[in-house]
Design a protein around this motif. Structure first.
Motif, short mmCIF file in Angstrom:
data_model
loop_
_atom_site.label_atom_id
_atom_site.label_comp_id
_atom_site.label_asym_id
_atom_site.label_seq_id
_atom_site.Cartn_x
_atom_site.Cartn_y
_atom_site.Cartn_z
N TRP A 144 -11.04 6.96 0.17
CA TRP A 144 -10.56 7.62 -1.05
C TRP A 144 -9.04 7.82 -1.06
CZ3 TRP A 144 -15.26 11.53 -1.51
CH2 TRP A 144 -16.37 10.83 -2.02
N PRO A 145 -8.42 8.27 0.06
CA PRO A 145 -6.95 8.35 0.05
C PRO A 145 -6.27 6.99 -0.17
CG PRO A 145 -7.84 9.62 1.89
CD PRO A 145 -8.99 8.87 1.29
N ALA A 146 -6.80 5.95 0.47
CA ALA A 146 -6.21 4.60 0.31
C ALA A 146 -6.35 4.13 -1.13
CB ALA A 146 -6.87 3.62 1.26
N GLU A 147 -7.50 4.44 -1.73
CA GLU A 147 -7.70 4.02 -3.13
C GLU A 147 -6.72 4.74 -4.04
OE1 GLU A 147 -11.95 4.69 -3.48
OE2 GLU A 147 -12.33 2.53 -3.28
N ALA A 148 -6.55 6.05 -3.80
CA ALA A 148 -5.64 6.82 -4.65
C ALA A 148 -4.23 6.25 -4.55
CB ALA A 148 -5.66 8.29 -4.23
N PRO A 204 -8.68 5.75 -10.36
CA PRO A 204 -7.66 4.83 -10.83
C PRO A 204 -8.10 4.20 -12.17
CG PRO A 204 -8.05 4.50 -8.49
CD PRO A 204 -9.10 5.46 -8.97
N GLY A 205 -7.30 4.39 -13.18
CA GLY A 205 -7.61 3.80 -14.48
C GLY A 205 -8.29 4.73 -15.47
N ARG A 225 1.59 -4.90 3.26
CA ARG A 225 2.19 -3.73 2.60
C ARG A 225 1.40 -2.45 2.96
NH1 ARG A 225 2.77 -6.02 -2.52
NH2 ARG A 225 1.43 -4.56 -3.59
N ILE A 226 0.07 -2.56 2.93
CA ILE A 226 -0.77 -1.40 3.22
C ILE A 226 -0.63 -0.99 4.69
CG2 ILE A 226 -3.19 -0.61 3.35
CD1 ILE A 226 -3.68 -2.43 0.83
N ALA A 227 -0.65 -1.97 5.58
CA ALA A 227 -0.54 -1.68 7.02
C ALA A 227 0.82 -1.03 7.35
CB ALA A 227 -0.72 -2.96 7.82
N ALA A 228 1.89 -1.51 6.70
CA ALA A 228 3.23 -1.00 7.00
C ALA A 228 3.37 0.48 6.60
CB ALA A 228 4.27 -1.83 6.27
N ALA A 229 2.58 0.90 5.61
CA ALA A 229 2.71 2.28 5.10
C ALA A 229 1.82 3.26 5.85
CB ALA A 229 2.35 2.29 3.62
N ARG A 230 1.04 2.80 6.81
CA ARG A 230 0.09 3.70 7.48
C ARG A 230 0.72 4.42 8.66
NH1 ARG A 230 -5.30 0.97 8.82
NH2 ARG A 230 -6.24 2.98 8.40
#
Ligand code: ZN
Length: 438
Positions: free
Chosen positions: A94-98, A158-159, A433-438
């Motif tokens: 849920w946090p990743a989706e947000a 989302p949406g 991009r997702i991995a770099a932000a974790r």
């Protein structure tokens, strides 16, 4: 040009129509005209065709139907593994989706899912994810067939800032796809613990008015059922029955917890169950009693669930798991034989999605949604029963050709409507991009 001329005549070594059940035809061929199966019979009686495709060593079967998934979650594949369901959802998914899910994410993730599924012999899938109109556009462009479930939850997604907005978007999607030949829209209230009674009542009313299906995660874990019973004294499935949700167009995903009353309700309302064995195994959610449901006459389909909890969209592999697990759960080696497993992955999926008049078996008049599996490999020899070999001894790398509505979407293992290297590159870019932000 004679009127009976076929567009395409396919001549495999084995032809498994799925209906009638348990039949394997050899020396038979199948003819396609205008996107439909126009002819099926002994090959020496076949009418002439513009194109003849000989497929020695191949088994021709209905395209596989993946009856439950979250397509765009392919971009979260492997991001949070080896966790129990609620920790996985609340702390990771849920946090990743947000943070990450927007229209571009859904477009790329859905394309990736479509490509993976076509390469695995799947011709139709059900999807439940955010920005469902974006998923519809990707299905449209790819040539694949799908049921797109518009997600409904009590909280902002989302949406859609509110459940009311999500509901009105769902209604608009139903209206704009009413006449579509490959796309159907369903309501996707997420789960009993994320959708309150008033919103479920709205879903019921709208689904009834618009005559569309409802797909929902139900009884995924024992914890879900125990919590509901502790809080309200009512099992989630009983609550859905009380709210009028259950019926032939209701698709209950998971159902690892089935009491005698639950079973009676599924039978009485003629609802379908979508079994997702690998997701249930990976999240240690429990075991759907497939054999018991089947013996009671419940339509059981099969789904991969999302790639974040599986971690692949391999319905052939999922079917093998389902067949093996059904035996262990039932304590009987005769439970879920290979032919029944293939039926679960094709015609039962079509029935669950309300599409059985159109797909799910190789019958004249149905859409030409067809998969050719190559059984000529070393590890598949010798072939006594090709269906047994397909379910128990074959991986999805044996998928050679896939047609949807008569159009070849996979030819000799190559996608015809999607650019595979470009897709791999953009999925990788999202991952970085997702991995770099974790
Ligand atoms: Zn799911």
């Amino acid at each position: 040009m004679p009127e009976t001329l076929l567009d395409l005549l396919i001549v495999p070594t084995w032809l498994v129509p799925v209906e009638p059940a348990g039949v394997v035809l050899s020396e038979h061929a199948l003819g396609v005209r205008d996107g439909l199966i126009a002819w099926l019979g002994p090959r020496h009686q076949a009418p002439s065709a513009h194109q003849v495709q000989e497929l020695p060593g191949c088994l021709l079967a209905p395209g596989l139907v993946n009856a439950h998934g979250h397509a765009a979650m392919t971009l979260f594949r492997g991001m949070a593994d080896d966790l129990p369901l609620m920790t996985w959802l609340e702390k990771h998914i849920w946090p990743a989706e947000a943070r990450w899910v927007d229209q571009a994410f859904v477009a790329t993730g859905t394309q990736l899912a479509i490509a993976e599924q076509l390469k695995g012999g799947i011709t139709c899938f059900s999807d439940m994810y955010f920005h469902p109109q974006v998923a519809c556009e990707q299905v449209e462009r790819s040539g694949m067939r799908a049921q797109i479930c518009a997600p409904i939850l009590d909280f902002p997604i989302p949406g859609a800032a509110t459940p009311e907005e999500a509901l009105s978007q769902a209604v608009a999607l139903v209206d704009s796809h009413r006449q579509h030949s490959r796309l159907s829209i369903a309501f996707g209230p997420h789960a009993p613990y994320t959708v309150s009674d008033p919103h479920l009542e709205q879903v019921r009313m709208l689904a009834e008015q618009l005559q569309v299906a409802v797909q929902m995660h139900v009884h995924e874990t024992a914890f879900e059922v125990e919590q509901a019973v502790a809080a309200t004294g009512e099992r989630p499935l009983a609550r859905l029955a009380r709210l009028g949700l259950l019926g032939p167009r209701f698709q209950a995903v998971h159902m690892t917890q089935v009491s005698d009353d639950d079973l009676q309700q599924l039978v009485a309302y003629n609802a379908s169950v979508v079994h997702c064995p690998e997701s249930n195994l990976k999240l240690a959610s429990g075991f759907c009693p497939v054999e018991r449901l089947w013996q009671a006459g419940v339509n059981v389909a099969i789904g991969t669930d999302g790639a974040a909890s599986n971690n692949d969209l391999d319905l052939l592999g999922e079917t093998r798991t389902a067949a093996l697990l059904a035996k262990a759960v039932a304590g009987s080696a005769t439970a879920m034989g290979a032919h029944r497993a293939l039926r679960m992955a094709t015609l039962n999926g079509a029935r669950a999605l309300g599409s059985a008049p159109c797909i799910g078996s190789l019958e004249v008049g149905k859409a030409a949604d067809i998969t050719a599996f190559d059984l000529s490999g070393l590890a598949q020899q010798p072939v006594y029963d090709p269906v047994s070999q397909l379910i128990y001894a074959s991986g999805r790398d044996c998928v050679r050709h896939v047609w949807v509505a008569g159009k070849a979407l996979l030819r000799d293992g190559q996608l015809t409507t999607l650019d595979e290297p470009a897709l791999v590159a953009s999925a990788r870019a999202f991952g970085e991009r997702i991995a770099a932000a974790r």
